[in-house]
Design a protein around this motif. Structure first.
Motif, PDB file in Angstrom:
ATOM      1  N   TYR A   1      -3.647  16.861  -5.656  1.00 22.42           N
ATOM      2  CA  TYR A   1      -4.296  18.150  -6.343  1.00 22.42           C
ATOM      3  C   TYR A   1      -5.559  18.513  -6.320  1.00 22.42           C
ATOM      4  O   TYR A   1      -6.014  19.538  -6.323  1.00 22.42           O
ATOM      5  CB  TYR A   1      -4.132  17.746  -8.089  1.00 22.42           C
ATOM      6  CG  TYR A   1      -2.421  17.848  -8.367  1.00 22.42           C
ATOM      7  CD1 TYR A   1      -1.692  18.843  -8.152  1.00 22.42           C
ATOM      8  CD2 TYR A   1      -1.827  16.590  -8.811  1.00 22.42           C
ATOM      9  CE1 TYR A   1      -0.344  18.945  -8.761  1.00 22.42           C
ATOM     10  CE2 TYR A   1      -0.631  16.580  -9.075  1.00 22.42           C
ATOM     11  CZ  TYR A   1       0.269  17.667  -9.072  1.00 22.42           C
ATOM     12  OH  TYR A   1       1.557  17.834  -9.547  1.00 22.42           O
ATOM     13  N   PHE A   2      -6.455  17.377  -5.841  1.00 22.30           N
ATOM     14  CA  PHE A   2      -7.599  17.655  -5.370  1.00 22.30           C
ATOM     15  C   PHE A   2      -7.927  18.616  -3.985  1.00 22.30           C
ATOM     16  O   PHE A   2      -8.455  19.371  -3.931  1.00 22.30           O
ATOM     17  CB  PHE A   2      -8.588  16.113  -5.137  1.00 22.30           C
ATOM     18  CG  PHE A   2      -9.925  16.585  -4.726  1.00 22.30           C
ATOM     19  CD1 PHE A   2     -10.886  16.953  -5.348  1.00 22.30           C
ATOM     20  CD2 PHE A   2     -10.342  16.056  -3.353  1.00 22.30           C
ATOM     21  CE1 PHE A   2     -12.234  17.298  -5.052  1.00 22.30           C
ATOM     22  CE2 PHE A   2     -11.609  16.293  -3.063  1.00 22.30           C
ATOM     23  CZ  PHE A   2     -12.624  16.856  -3.744  1.00 22.30           C
TER      24      PHE A   2
ATOM     25  N   ASN B   1       0.885  -1.039   0.000  1.00 20.30           N
ATOM     26  CA  ASN B   1       0.091   0.084  -0.039  1.00 20.30           C
ATOM     27  C   ASN B   1       0.896   1.225   0.076  1.00 20.30           C
ATOM     28  O   ASN B   1       1.388   1.749   1.226  1.00 20.30           O
ATOM     29  CB  ASN B   1      -0.809  -0.088   1.202  1.00 20.30           C
ATOM     30  CG  ASN B   1      -1.963   1.277   1.005  1.00 20.30           C
ATOM     31  OD1 ASN B   1      -2.094   1.821   0.240  1.00 20.30           O
ATOM     32  ND2 ASN B   1      -2.346   1.538   2.464  1.00 20.30           N
ATOM     33  N   ILE B   2       1.190   1.782  -1.123  1.00 21.07           N
ATOM     34  CA  ILE B   2       1.974   2.947  -1.256  1.00 21.07           C
ATOM     35  C   ILE B   2       0.917   4.200  -1.234  1.00 21.07           C
ATOM     36  O   ILE B   2       1.520   5.475  -1.127  1.00 21.07           O
ATOM     37  CB  ILE B   2       2.618   3.006  -2.641  1.00 21.07           C
ATOM     38  CG1 ILE B   2       3.496   1.627  -3.021  1.00 21.07           C
ATOM     39  CG2 ILE B   2       3.519   4.302  -2.783  1.00 21.07           C
ATOM     40  CD1 ILE B   2       4.712   1.914  -1.770  1.00 21.07           C
ATOM     41  N   GLY B   3      -0.284   3.862  -1.172  1.00 22.54           N
ATOM     42  CA  GLY B   3      -1.306   5.090  -1.113  1.00 22.54           C
ATOM     43  C   GLY B   3      -1.653   5.595   0.356  1.00 22.54           C
ATOM     44  O   GLY B   3      -2.658   6.311   0.209  1.00 22.54           O
ATOM     45  N   ALA B   4      -0.918   5.029   1.238  1.00 20.86           N
ATOM     46  CA  ALA B   4      -1.531   5.813   2.655  1.00 20.86           C
ATOM     47  C   ALA B   4      -1.373   7.344   2.625  1.00 20.86           C
ATOM     48  O   ALA B   4      -2.324   7.967   3.131  1.00 20.86           O
ATOM     49  CB  ALA B   4      -0.565   5.399   3.590  1.00 20.86           C
TER      50      ALA B   4
ATOM     51  N   ALA C   1     -11.498   5.221   3.570  1.00 23.62           N
ATOM     52  CA  ALA C   1     -12.058   4.127   3.216  1.00 23.62           C
ATOM     53  C   ALA C   1     -12.284   3.893   1.577  1.00 23.62           C
ATOM     54  O   ALA C   1     -12.097   3.161   0.845  1.00 23.62           O
ATOM     55  CB  ALA C   1     -13.146   3.742   3.756  1.00 23.62           C
ATOM     56  N   ILE C   2     -12.655   4.957   1.284  1.00 21.77           N
ATOM     57  CA  ILE C   2     -13.256   5.538  -0.263  1.00 21.77           C
ATOM     58  C   ILE C   2     -11.984   5.078  -1.129  1.00 21.77           C
ATOM     59  O   ILE C   2     -11.849   4.606  -2.279  1.00 21.77           O
ATOM     60  CB  ILE C   2     -13.964   6.643  -0.434  1.00 21.77           C
ATOM     61  CG1 ILE C   2     -15.466   6.825   0.301  1.00 21.77           C
ATOM     62  CG2 ILE C   2     -14.138   6.855  -1.881  1.00 21.77           C
ATOM     63  CD1 ILE C   2     -16.130   8.051   0.186  1.00 21.77           C
ATOM     64  N   TRP C   3     -10.911   6.050  -0.806  1.00 22.05           N
ATOM     65  CA  TRP C   3      -9.822   6.194  -1.492  1.00 22.05           C
ATOM     66  C   TRP C   3      -8.924   4.782  -1.373  1.00 22.05           C
ATOM     67  O   TRP C   3      -7.992   4.404  -2.081  1.00 22.05           O
ATOM     68  CB  TRP C   3      -8.796   7.219  -1.123  1.00 22.05           C
ATOM     69  CG  TRP C   3      -8.231   7.855  -2.132  1.00 22.05           C
ATOM     70  CD1 TRP C   3      -7.008   8.271  -2.453  1.00 22.05           C
ATOM     71  CD2 TRP C   3      -8.964   8.708  -3.242  1.00 22.05           C
ATOM     72  NE1 TRP C   3      -6.685   8.934  -3.620  1.00 22.05           N
ATOM     73  CE2 TRP C   3      -8.026   9.350  -3.985  1.00 22.05           C
ATOM     74  CE3 TRP C   3     -10.305   8.973  -3.406  1.00 22.05           C
ATOM     75  CZ2 TRP C   3      -8.085  10.120  -4.963  1.00 22.05           C
ATOM     76  CZ3 TRP C   3     -10.580   9.656  -4.344  1.00 22.05           C
ATOM     77  CH2 TRP C   3      -9.506  10.313  -5.233  1.00 22.05           C
ATOM     78  N   GLY C   4      -9.363   3.765  -0.329  1.00 21.97           N
ATOM     79  CA  GLY C   4      -8.790   2.498  -0.476  1.00 21.97           C
ATOM     80  C   GLY C   4      -9.193   1.334  -1.051  1.00 21.97           C
ATOM     81  O   GLY C   4      -8.837   0.524  -1.605  1.00 21.97           O
TER      82      GLY C   4
ATOM     83  N   ILE D   1       1.020   0.782  -8.727  1.00 19.26           N
ATOM     84  CA  ILE D   1       0.627   1.642  -9.736  1.00 19.26           C
ATOM     85  C   ILE D   1      -0.687   2.498  -9.231  1.00 19.26           C
ATOM     86  O   ILE D   1      -0.749   3.869  -9.425  1.00 19.26           O
ATOM     87  CB  ILE D   1       0.556   1.297 -10.929  1.00 19.26           C
ATOM     88  CG1 ILE D   1       1.882   0.305 -11.247  1.00 19.26           C
ATOM     89  CG2 ILE D   1       0.206   2.195 -12.066  1.00 19.26           C
ATOM     90  CD1 ILE D   1       2.937   1.133 -11.357  1.00 19.26           C
ATOM     91  N   ASN D   2      -1.704   1.842  -9.073  1.00 23.59           N
ATOM     92  CA  ASN D   2      -2.908   2.516  -8.734  1.00 23.59           C
ATOM     93  C   ASN D   2      -2.925   3.625  -7.485  1.00 23.59           C
ATOM     94  O   ASN D   2      -3.192   4.641  -7.682  1.00 23.59           O
ATOM     95  CB  ASN D   2      -4.105   1.508  -8.252  1.00 23.59           C
ATOM     96  CG  ASN D   2      -4.440   0.609  -9.734  1.00 23.59           C
ATOM     97  OD1 ASN D   2      -4.369   1.198 -10.721  1.00 23.59           O
ATOM     98  ND2 ASN D   2      -4.807  -0.629  -9.156  1.00 23.59           N
ATOM     99  N   THR D   3      -2.115   3.135  -6.371  1.00 17.49           N
ATOM    100  CA  THR D   3      -2.028   3.822  -5.267  1.00 17.49           C
ATOM    101  C   THR D   3      -1.089   5.196  -5.592  1.00 17.49           C
ATOM    102  O   THR D   3      -1.406   6.224  -5.016  1.00 17.49           O
ATOM    103  CB  THR D   3      -1.404   3.310  -4.254  1.00 17.49           C
ATOM    104  OG1 THR D   3      -0.508   2.550  -4.354  1.00 17.49           O
ATOM    105  CG2 THR D   3      -2.566   1.873  -3.607  1.00 17.49           C
ATOM    106  N   ILE D   4      -0.094   4.996  -6.294  1.00 17.26           N
ATOM    107  CA  ILE D   4       0.625   6.214  -6.492  1.00 17.26           C
ATOM    108  C   ILE D   4      -0.059   7.297  -7.195  1.00 17.26           C
ATOM    109  O   ILE D   4      -0.080   8.264  -7.023  1.00 17.26           O
ATOM    110  CB  ILE D   4       2.234   5.812  -7.617  1.00 17.26           C
ATOM    111  CG1 ILE D   4       2.841   4.731  -6.510  1.00 17.26           C
ATOM    112  CG2 ILE D   4       2.671   7.034  -7.852  1.00 17.26           C
ATOM    113  CD1 ILE D   4       4.011   4.315  -6.774  1.00 17.26           C
ATOM    114  N   MET D   5      -0.913   6.667  -8.443  1.00 23.82           N
ATOM    115  CA  MET D   5      -1.715   7.529  -9.131  1.00 23.82           C
ATOM    116  C   MET D   5      -2.511   8.128  -8.395  1.00 23.82           C
ATOM    117  O   MET D   5      -2.761   9.538  -8.403  1.00 23.82           O
ATOM    118  CB  MET D   5      -2.126   6.995 -10.265  1.00 23.82           C
ATOM    119  CG  MET D   5      -1.194   6.300 -11.388  1.00 23.82           C
ATOM    120  SD  MET D   5      -0.301   7.863 -12.061  1.00 23.82           S
ATOM    121  CE  MET D   5       1.335   7.537 -11.461  1.00 23.82           C
ATOM    122  N   LEU D   6      -3.328   7.541  -7.332  1.00 24.01           N
ATOM    123  CA  LEU D   6      -4.201   8.145  -6.465  1.00 24.01           C
ATOM    124  C   LEU D   6      -3.618   9.104  -5.543  1.00 24.01           C
ATOM    125  O   LEU D   6      -4.365   9.977  -5.065  1.00 24.01           O
ATOM    126  CB  LEU D   6      -5.077   7.091  -5.642  1.00 24.01           C
ATOM    127  CG  LEU D   6      -5.967   6.267  -6.773  1.00 24.01           C
ATOM    128  CD1 LEU D   6      -6.710   5.099  -5.953  1.00 24.01           C
ATOM    129  CD2 LEU D   6      -7.074   7.226  -7.209  1.00 24.01           C
TER     130      LEU D   6
END
Length: 457
Positions: free
Chosen positions: A249-250, A178-181, A219-222, A238-243
């Motif tokens: 930016y959001f 999980n790189i998207g924390a 939870a939504i972003w995970g 890949i998905n978590t890095i892009m998110l």
């Protein structure tokens, strides 16, 4: 002619004495008894078992082995040593003393020791305990708040890192990276702040809704990378890095929108979170530590229980160990992947909400989340992806950040050096073979350590 000495076998030998004759007679008798005695020989008993070593002996035997505790401790020592070298070579005054080290080595040694000892002393004073503040409290020069201020700062910095570290560790145990924390914490801080200054609710309910809103945002972003991994096989890294980029930016776009931006400001900052939605401070208004650290300890216990005591935790660990075998055993890998990322997102979202509902900030800014998501990866690695280990690692990183502020102010050491120390600690811990080679630790223990790390991942 008769031999005058009949006991003599030869005239060239001296006659035996009476003592020798008696000894020979006794020996002949014993040999005869042995010859006539029946054979009563039995098999030789084996070697006696060695006594069980004492607790102290076991401690001494394992003290210099490459176990988890020793490797972690020696990694800290190595990081401190390398950090000291970086301090010396980055200080022009101290470095100048090495130009004449052959003629006056004491100048280089004394100046280096003064610089390094003062820097690390300030690191300790700013994060754990300041003897001067304690003496001042005894003398009445300052209050007890000054004594607890270092611990307060450490706990304040550590609270969000516990959540993001648990988020990364939980995904690790389930076989996901999980790189998207960072992105999940960003959406969590957005949702918590919006609930904090847009919803007019009574104090207790307002705080609860704001915290839950932060968890929901994470939870939504995970869930997004979880469903993409489970249904389409898209790689979660890949998905978590892009998110992460999308969330960053959001946040930047949202802050300057009408109704969100502070009407009295022209820069990118939102309205302040209402006091009714802020986490209460534990030690009074003068100290920053808040109830988020209690939530962090509770979350650590919950994750430990989930992994070790629940059916879902068993399924999660089974999928992380071998998805094909888990699928054969009847475990839904698709469902487990989704749940892993949702739970990881909840934890990261709670970490983000701590940044705006606690004492770190009270409004949204482009840098409100700082780097807690990426630091959570380091915390998870340092904690061996174990819940209670993550808590201890977060406390260490919080101490480094809190003490780094004082080290910069009092010793003039760059705050970036703290980041270097964190990276060095993780590098040495992630490479136990390197620590083993440097300190000549036992190879068998190192092999078991590498096996445990591989299982944890």
């Amino acid at each position: 002619m008769t031999n005058p000495n009949p006991q003599s076998g030869s005239p060239d030998k001296e006659p035996a004495s009476e003592a020798q004759a008696a000894q020979n007679a006794l020996g002949n008798t014993e040999r005869a008894e042995v010859a006539t005695e029946p054979d009563r020989s039995v098999a030789k008993p084996g070697p006696e078992p060695e006594p069980k070593p004492s607790l102290g002996r076991l401690f001494l035997d394992n003290l210099w082995a490459a176990n988890t505790f020793t490797v972690t401790l020696l990694s800290l020592v190595l990081a401190i040593v390398v950090g000291a070298v970086l301090m010396i070579i980055s200080d022009p005054e101290v470095l100048s003393t090495y130009s004449y080290i052959t003629s006056r080595p004491s100048d280089a040694i004394n100046s280096s020791w003064t610089l390094v000892s003062e820097a690390y002393a300030n690191l300790f004073k700013g994060s754990v305990f300041d003897p001067e503040a304690f003496s001042g409290w005894l003398d009445g020069a300052n209050g007890w708040q000054a004594v607890l201020a270092p611990i307060s700062e450490t706990l304040t910095y550590a609270a969000p890192l516990v959540f993001t570290g648990l988020s990364v560790a939980l995904a690790f145990r389930g076989g996901l990276f999980n790189i998207g924390a960072q992105g999940q914490a960003t959406i969590g801080v957005i949702m918590a702040a919006l609930a904090g200054f847009l919803l007019p609710l009574p104090p207790g309910l307002h705080l609860l809704v704001a915290v839950l809103a932060g968890a929901l945002g994470g939870a939504i972003w995970g869930f997004i990378p979880g469903i993409l991994k489970a249904r389409a096989g898209a790689h979660e890294v890949i998905n978590t890095i892009m998110l992460n980029y999308v969330a960053t930016y959001f946040l930047t776009w949202l802050i300057v929108q009408n109704g969100v931006q502070d009407p009295n400001r022209t820069d990118a900052i939102s309205k302040a979170v209402d006091s009714s939605a802020q986490l209460p401070r534990l030690l009074g208004d003068n100290l920053r530590v808040h109830a988020g650290i209690l939530l962090a300890v509770l979350a650590t216990w919950a994750v430990a229980w989930l992994l070790n005591r629940s059916t879902l935790g068993f399924e999660l660990r089974a999928v992380g160990a071998n998805p094909d075998a888990a699928r054969t055993a009847g475990i839904s890998v698709t469902r487990t992947y989704i749940l892993i990322m949702v739970f990881a997102g909840i934890l990261a979202g709670l970490g983000g909400s701590n940044m705006v509902l606690g004492s770190t900030a009270s409004a949204l800014t482009p840098l409100v989340v700082a780097q807690i998501g990426f630091d959570g990866i380091l915390v998870a690695l340092l904690g061996r992806v174990k819940p209670w280990g993550v808590l201890l690692a977060a406390l260490l990183f919080g101490a480094l950040q809190a003490g780094g502020n004082r080290m910069q102010s009092y010793s003039g050491i760059s705050l970036e050096l703290v980041t270097v120390l964190q990276a060095l600690i993780v590098i040495f811990i992630a490479a136990p073979a390197l620590v083993k080679a440097i300190f000549q630790l036992r190879a068998a223990r190192a092999a078991r350590l590498q096996t445990s790390l591989a299982k944890g991942w």
